[in-house]
Design an enzyme around this catalytic site. Structure first.
Site, PDB file in Angstrom:
ATOM      1  N   ASP A  46      -6.077  26.569  25.354  1.00 30.66           N
ATOM      2  CA  ASP A  46      -6.759  25.445  26.005  1.00 30.66           C
ATOM      3  C   ASP A  46      -5.730  24.430  26.507  1.00 30.66           C
ATOM      4  O   ASP A  46      -5.079  23.754  25.717  1.00 30.66           O
ATOM      5  CB  ASP A  46      -7.700  24.772  25.001  1.00 30.66           C
ATOM      6  CG  ASP A  46      -8.492  23.651  25.631  1.00 30.66           C
ATOM      7  OD1 ASP A  46      -9.618  23.902  26.081  1.00 30.66           O
ATOM      8  OD2 ASP A  46      -7.972  22.515  25.709  1.00 30.66           O
ATOM      9  N   TYR A  51      -1.996  17.628  30.692  1.00 27.88           N
ATOM     10  CA  TYR A  51      -1.116  17.906  29.552  1.00 27.88           C
ATOM     11  C   TYR A  51       0.324  18.192  30.002  1.00 27.88           C
ATOM     12  O   TYR A  51       1.249  18.144  29.203  1.00 27.88           O
ATOM     13  CB  TYR A  51      -1.594  19.107  28.719  1.00 27.88           C
ATOM     14  CG  TYR A  51      -2.942  19.007  28.056  1.00 27.88           C
ATOM     15  CD1 TYR A  51      -3.675  17.818  28.054  1.00 27.88           C
ATOM     16  CD2 TYR A  51      -3.499  20.110  27.421  1.00 27.88           C
ATOM     17  CE1 TYR A  51      -4.922  17.751  27.446  1.00 27.88           C
ATOM     18  CE2 TYR A  51      -4.738  20.048  26.803  1.00 27.88           C
ATOM     19  CZ  TYR A  51      -5.446  18.872  26.829  1.00 27.88           C
ATOM     20  OH  TYR A  51      -6.677  18.821  26.231  1.00 27.88           O
ATOM     21  N   LYS A  76      -8.396  21.940  32.742  1.00 31.82           N
ATOM     22  CA  LYS A  76      -9.328  20.826  33.036  1.00 31.82           C
ATOM     23  C   LYS A  76      -8.821  20.058  34.243  1.00 31.82           C
ATOM     24  O   LYS A  76      -7.620  19.781  34.352  1.00 31.82           O
ATOM     25  CB  LYS A  76      -9.416  19.874  31.830  1.00 31.82           C
ATOM     26  CG  LYS A  76      -9.660  20.601  30.529  1.00 31.82           C
ATOM     27  CD  LYS A  76      -9.747  19.704  29.318  1.00 31.82           C
ATOM     28  CE  LYS A  76      -9.649  20.530  28.047  1.00 31.82           C
ATOM     29  NZ  LYS A  76      -8.276  20.890  27.642  1.00 31.82           N
ATOM     30  N   HIS A 109     -12.464  16.779  33.172  1.00 33.57           N
ATOM     31  CA  HIS A 109     -11.831  16.270  31.945  1.00 33.57           C
ATOM     32  C   HIS A 109     -12.543  15.060  31.341  1.00 33.57           C
ATOM     33  O   HIS A 109     -12.487  14.846  30.137  1.00 33.57           O
ATOM     34  CB  HIS A 109     -10.366  15.912  32.231  1.00 33.57           C
ATOM     35  CG  HIS A 109      -9.485  16.024  31.036  1.00 33.57           C
ATOM     36  ND1 HIS A 109      -8.225  16.558  31.069  1.00 33.57           N
ATOM     37  CD2 HIS A 109      -9.685  15.691  29.741  1.00 33.57           C
ATOM     38  CE1 HIS A 109      -7.699  16.533  29.861  1.00 33.57           C
ATOM     39  NE2 HIS A 109      -8.567  16.006  29.046  1.00 33.57           N
TER      40      HIS A 109
END
Ligand code: A2P
Length: 272
Positions: A46, A51, A76, A109
């Protein structure tokens, strides 16, 4: 023990444990964690545009020679990319970094006030294109989900939320269950907060498990998918070993008392 799958509302299956990649910013550390996880039997990873590690994940999976069809990859769409013309190009960039031509699950997100309505319509085009095998949302409250379903008529496959014994969110879990939306628990260990807790220690001792495993098992018994983050091989291993024991009614009652409404990251409750 093999990790069970959960079936989403479009019949696509999702493994009930995935490696959460949030806060894996260091390339070498992230790639090592992904490879360790693959060796230990993880197939579900994930990540997210924000990120900053989609490329690390893509490279690690490729270097390890993992077969795409055996993997479940989520990313996301970040808030800045919710605009109608930006979503698909941003996904294409993510796919390039991930070295694949589809993701298994694509999420919005955050319930961004101005853009979330049209963004969800755009996500349906992406789903139809096959670039995402399932689509869903993250950090949505009951109010955001009600609005999304009323305005689009399309039920998301997943709502990924912060969920752990210190933030139990029963109303949101019930709502998702009623509407056949799979809940994914991010930060299921509350970022490592509260692992050294007396009630958790008692239950852990009873089952010869760690307190982290008790926290994760609590999520599993809410029928959610768990996404623990770890870069430590022993912990990555532990976090998969959740299916050879069961919490009983007494255990669940003890854990229920840990509720603190503790949001360790975002609290979307007041997002209009
Ligand atoms: P590390 O990555 O250094 O191993 P969450 O998934 O709730 O965000 O929690 C992540 C935090 O919990 C990280 O600091 C991670 O440390 C730690 N962690 C992950 N798995 C375990 C475990 N089995 N036991 C103890 N700490 C863990």
């Amino acid at each position: 023990m093999p990790v069970p799958n959960v079936t989403m509302n479009n019949k696509v299956q999702i493994p009930q444990v995935g490696l959460g990649l949030w806060h894996m910013r260091d390339e070498a550390e992230c790639k090592a964690a992904v490879k360790t996880a693959l060796d230990l039997g993880y197939t579900h990873f994930d990540t997210a545009q924000v990120y900053g590690n989609e490329a690390f994940l893509g490279e690690a999976l490729k270097e390890a020679g993992a077969k795409r069809k055996d993997l479940f990859i989520t990313t996301k769409i970040w808030n800045d990319n919710f605009w109608w013309d930006d979503i698909e190009p941003s996904l294409d960039e993510s796919l390039e970094k991930l070295k694949t031509n589809y993701v298994d699950l694509l999420l919005l997100h955050f319930p961004v006030t101005e853009t979330r309505g049209p963004a969800w319509r755009r996500m349906q085009d992406i789903y139809q294109s096959g670039k995402a095998k399932a689509i869903g949302v993250s950090n949505y409250t009951v109010r955001h989900l009600e609005e999304l379903m009323a305005t689009s008529g399309v039920v998301p496959a997943v709502n990924q939320i912060e969920l752990h014994v210190y933030l139990q969110q029963p109303e949101l879990l019930d709502f998702c269950k009623q509407h056949d939306i799979v809940v994914e628990a991010y930060s299921p260990l509350a970022h490592g907060y509260g692992l050294d807790n007396a009630a958790l220690r008692t239950v852990a001792k009873k089952h010869s498990k760690s307190t982290a495993q008790i926290m994760l098992r609590w999520c599993i018994q809410q029928d959610t998918v768990v996404l623990p983050k770890s870069v430590t091989p022993e912990r990555i291993k532990q976090n998969l070993e959740l299916f050879d024991f069961e919490l009983d009614g007494d255990d669940m009652q003890q854990l229920a008392s840990l509720e603190q409404n503790l949001h360790t990251s975002w609290d979307p409750t007041h997002v209009q």
